[in-house]
Scaffold this motif. Structure first.
Motif, PDB file in Angstrom:
ATOM      1  N   ASP A 265       3.284  11.757   8.535  1.00 52.42           N
ATOM      2  CA  ASP A 265       4.532  11.405   7.869  1.00 52.42           C
ATOM      3  C   ASP A 265       4.323  10.710   6.533  1.00 52.42           C
ATOM      4  O   ASP A 265       4.909  11.066   5.541  1.00 52.42           O
ATOM      5  CB  ASP A 265       5.390  10.508   8.771  1.00 52.42           C
ATOM      6  CG  ASP A 265       6.114  11.321   9.808  1.00 52.42           C
ATOM      7  OD1 ASP A 265       6.376  12.500   9.560  1.00 52.42           O
ATOM      8  OD2 ASP A 265       6.388  10.782  10.885  1.00 52.42           O
ATOM      9  N   THR A 266       3.514   9.668   6.507  1.00 51.58           N
ATOM     10  CA  THR A 266       3.351   8.916   5.269  1.00 51.58           C
ATOM     11  C   THR A 266       1.916   8.494   5.083  1.00 51.58           C
ATOM     12  O   THR A 266       1.187   8.236   6.036  1.00 51.58           O
ATOM     13  CB  THR A 266       4.223   7.634   5.282  1.00 51.58           C
ATOM     14  OG1 THR A 266       3.769   6.792   6.344  1.00 51.58           O
ATOM     15  CG2 THR A 266       5.690   7.954   5.483  1.00 51.58           C
ATOM     16  N   TYR A 360     -10.087  17.483  -2.460  1.00 52.37           N
ATOM     17  CA  TYR A 360      -8.662  17.724  -2.260  1.00 52.37           C
ATOM     18  C   TYR A 360      -7.844  16.482  -2.612  1.00 52.37           C
ATOM     19  O   TYR A 360      -8.204  15.361  -2.227  1.00 52.37           O
ATOM     20  CB  TYR A 360      -8.373  18.088  -0.802  1.00 52.37           C
ATOM     21  CG  TYR A 360      -9.051  19.359  -0.348  1.00 52.37           C
ATOM     22  CD1 TYR A 360      -8.494  20.602  -0.610  1.00 52.37           C
ATOM     23  CD2 TYR A 360     -10.262  19.301   0.342  1.00 52.37           C
ATOM     24  CE1 TYR A 360      -9.118  21.760  -0.201  1.00 52.37           C
ATOM     25  CE2 TYR A 360     -10.901  20.458   0.762  1.00 52.37           C
ATOM     26  CZ  TYR A 360     -10.321  21.685   0.484  1.00 52.37           C
ATOM     27  OH  TYR A 360     -10.958  22.838   0.886  1.00 52.37           O
ATOM     28  N   SER A 361      -6.750  16.714  -3.339  1.00 59.29           N
ATOM     29  CA  SER A 361      -5.778  15.634  -3.594  1.00 59.29           C
ATOM     30  C   SER A 361      -4.732  15.676  -2.492  1.00 59.29           C
ATOM     31  O   SER A 361      -4.102  16.721  -2.259  1.00 59.29           O
ATOM     32  CB  SER A 361      -5.105  15.822  -4.959  1.00 59.29           C
ATOM     33  OG  SER A 361      -6.048  15.709  -6.004  1.00 59.29           O
ATOM     34  N   VAL A 362      -4.565  14.575  -1.799  1.00 58.37           N
ATOM     35  CA  VAL A 362      -3.633  14.495  -0.672  1.00 58.37           C
ATOM     36  C   VAL A 362      -2.551  13.474  -0.994  1.00 58.37           C
ATOM     37  O   VAL A 362      -2.841  12.389  -1.511  1.00 58.37           O
ATOM     38  CB  VAL A 362      -4.377  14.090   0.627  1.00 58.37           C
ATOM     39  CG1 VAL A 362      -3.400  13.956   1.790  1.00 58.37           C
ATOM     40  CG2 VAL A 362      -5.467  15.109   0.954  1.00 58.37           C
ATOM     41  N   GLY A 363      -1.303  13.829  -0.712  1.00 60.93           N
ATOM     42  CA  GLY A 363      -0.201  12.909  -0.974  1.00 60.93           C
ATOM     43  C   GLY A 363       1.021  13.263  -0.155  1.00 60.93           C
ATOM     44  O   GLY A 363       1.052  14.277   0.562  1.00 60.93           O
ATOM     45  N   VAL A 364       2.037  12.425  -0.250  1.00 63.50           N
ATOM     46  CA  VAL A 364       3.270  12.591   0.515  1.00 63.50           C
ATOM     47  C   VAL A 364       4.243  13.468  -0.264  1.00 63.50           C
ATOM     48  O   VAL A 364       4.466  13.266  -1.456  1.00 63.50           O
ATOM     49  CB  VAL A 364       3.923  11.226   0.815  1.00 63.50           C
ATOM     50  CG1 VAL A 364       5.257  11.423   1.553  1.00 63.50           C
ATOM     51  CG2 VAL A 364       2.989  10.368   1.644  1.00 63.50           C
ATOM     52  N   LEU A 369       2.658  14.296   4.781  1.00 64.17           N
ATOM     53  CA  LEU A 369       1.396  14.291   4.079  1.00 64.17           C
ATOM     54  C   LEU A 369       0.934  15.729   3.887  1.00 64.17           C
ATOM     55  O   LEU A 369       0.880  16.515   4.843  1.00 64.17           O
ATOM     56  CB  LEU A 369       0.366  13.495   4.888  1.00 64.17           C
ATOM     57  CG  LEU A 369      -0.782  12.836   4.115  1.00 64.17           C
ATOM     58  CD1 LEU A 369      -0.244  11.860   3.071  1.00 64.17           C
ATOM     59  CD2 LEU A 369      -1.715  12.124   5.075  1.00 64.17           C
ATOM     60  N   LYS A 370       0.619  16.095   2.645  1.00 62.99           N
ATOM     61  CA  LYS A 370       0.246  17.462   2.323  1.00 62.99           C
ATOM     62  C   LYS A 370      -1.014  17.491   1.449  1.00 62.99           C
ATOM     63  O   LYS A 370      -1.326  16.512   0.759  1.00 62.99           O
ATOM     64  CB  LYS A 370       1.381  18.164   1.558  1.00 62.99           C
ATOM     65  CG  LYS A 370       2.685  18.304   2.335  1.00 62.99           C
ATOM     66  CD  LYS A 370       2.600  19.399   3.375  1.00 62.99           C
ATOM     67  CE  LYS A 370       3.951  19.638   4.037  1.00 62.99           C
ATOM     68  NZ  LYS A 370       3.891  20.731   5.041  1.00 62.99           N
ATOM     69  N   ILE A 371      -1.715  18.611   1.480  1.00 59.62           N
ATOM     70  CA  ILE A 371      -2.823  18.846   0.563  1.00 59.62           C
ATOM     71  C   ILE A 371      -2.213  19.414  -0.713  1.00 59.62           C
ATOM     72  O   ILE A 371      -1.757  20.556  -0.732  1.00 59.62           O
ATOM     73  CB  ILE A 371      -3.851  19.819   1.156  1.00 59.62           C
ATOM     74  CG1 ILE A 371      -4.392  19.281   2.485  1.00 59.62           C
ATOM     75  CG2 ILE A 371      -4.996  20.044   0.181  1.00 59.62           C
ATOM     76  CD1 ILE A 371      -5.311  20.244   3.215  1.00 59.62           C
ATOM     77  N   LEU A 372      -2.174  18.596  -1.762  1.00 55.45           N
ATOM     78  CA  LEU A 372      -1.451  18.983  -2.972  1.00 55.45           C
ATOM     79  C   LEU A 372      -2.267  19.918  -3.863  1.00 55.45           C
ATOM     80  O   LEU A 372      -1.732  20.878  -4.409  1.00 55.45           O
ATOM     81  CB  LEU A 372      -1.045  17.730  -3.745  1.00 55.45           C
ATOM     82  CG  LEU A 372      -0.227  16.693  -2.950  1.00 55.45           C
ATOM     83  CD1 LEU A 372       0.090  15.487  -3.830  1.00 55.45           C
ATOM     84  CD2 LEU A 372       1.046  17.307  -2.404  1.00 55.45           C
TER      85      LEU A 372
END
Length: 380
Positions: A265-266, A360-364, A369-372
């Motif tokens: 989620d976050t 990998y850049s990961v963010g919300v 939470l997604k792999i951006l």
């Protein structure tokens, strides 16, 4: 008038009279046949015909009409762990789906046929029984799918499997009941007395309805596939799970087993560990051949630049991927995850094992939470 002449006139009048009565009788007989009622006077027949109500004819729905009506009540469900399907089964806005579709989540994203998106709450989930109920308040009072509450489907019955296989929403596959009473275990769930169906079931179909092609009633919940190549699927009979589902709808579970608040989620709640776990899940999905789930973990910008079909085809010649140690460090509001992988690649010249250094850049994004973004380079 002479006697002979009088007798002739009498018989002539009698014949004319009988002819008139006969014609009148034929008229009444004809109206009787048309009205379907007892022989009545002409005025009564007309009055009865005028007063008789028109009876509505309940025409049987066509296959196309059943599909169109059913699709309106089938949804795509996205949780932290992947994609699945579900369908409205009551007027409270409650959806039936498989437990493995929403396992580990309290909240899931629900998308309807007209592309509206809602947040659904998991209000009941099985641990041994692969069934769950998701409530979407905005769908309350929407007409649900009719359910086959009694009776069992038989071998040879024609069926429709609805859902979102491989993320392709609003898909319908046709088939028949090809077997009954099938039972097996797929940890942690136990499946018993399943319908075996010839309609193919694959990733994303799970949780969708198995519908009778004749009546439009839900016969079961599509739950498992033998292999994609075999074209054999299995469906849990609706009568086997309905009682439990209705209990959850009446008394939602206060605590869900294994729920983590809705997947990834976050970044605040999961931190760097959550980012590492997300990338690890990405590679696990690829190794499982579950490209739908792997694709669902990517951010919207990545997905907009790479269609699912292209993403999937890019891995079809890749075998097992060995994943090294995952490291993560803070990067803005998210995290940067790096890892070395070794991929088994099938080429025309044979199989090679190539090592890559990935980051990998990961963010919300939209509460998940997604792999951006991602990039990599070969390691000689």
């Amino acid at each position: 008038m002479r006697k002979g002449t009088a007798i002739s006139v009498f018989f002539s009048m009698l014949i004319i009279g009988l002819g008139a009565v006969g014609a009148y009788g034929i008229h009444l007989w004809t109206e009787r046949q048309l009205s379907g009622g007892p022989l009545l006077a002409t005025g009564q027949v007309k009055a009865q015909a005028a007063a008789a109500p028109k009876t509505a004819v309940n025409a049987k729905k066509t296959r196309k009409e059943i599909i169109e009506d059913s699709q309106k009540r089938v949804v795509t469900i996205e949780s932290g762990d992947g994609l699945g399907s579900g369908f409205l089964y009551n007027a409270k806005g409650d959806l039936l789906t498989n437990a493995h579709v929403v396992a580990g989540s309290r909240e899931v994203m629900v998308r309807t046929m007209d592309h509206r998106e809602y947040t659904g709450q998991v209000i009941g989930i099985g641990t041994d029984l692969d069934v769950a109920v998701v409530r979407v308040p905005e769908l309350k009072d929407t007409q649900p799918l009719p359910l086959a509450r009694s009776g069992k489907a038989e071998v040879g019955d024609e069926v429709l499997a609805l859902g979102s296989p491989l993320g392709l929403e609003n898909t319908v596959t046709t088939g028949i009941i090809s077997g009954v009473g099938r039972s097996f275990d797929i940890e942690p769930y136990s499946y018993s007395n399943l319908y075996q169906i010839s309609a193919p079931i694959t990733h994303g179909n799970s949780g969708g309805p198995l519908v009778s092609a004749d009546t439009g009633e839900v016969l079961g919940i599509n739950s498992a596939a033998a292999t994609e190549e075999a074209g054999i699927g299995f469906s849990i009979p609706i009568a086997n799970v309905l009682k439990q589902a209705e209990e959850w709808s009446q008394r939602p579970m206060a605590e869900l087993p294994g729920a983590s608040g809705g997947g990834y989620d976050t970044a605040e709640s999961d931190g760097l560990e959550g980012s590492r776990s997300l990338v690890a899940s990405f590679y696990q999905s690829l190794n499982d051949g579950d490209y739908v789930t792997a694709y669902s973990l990517l951010g919207s910008e990545w997905q907009s630049g790479t269609a699912y079909e292209d993403f999937r085809s890019g891995y079809l010649e890749t075998g097992y991927i060995s994943v090294g140690t995952l490291s993560a460090e803070e990067q803005g509001d998210g995290a940067l995850v790096t890892v070395d992988i070794t991929a088994e690649e099938r080429r025309d010249t044979g199989t090679v094992y190539q090592t890559y250094q990935m980051s990998y850049s990961v963010g919300v994004e939209n509460g998940k939470l997604k792999i951006l973004h991602g990039k990599g380079k070969k390691v000689d």
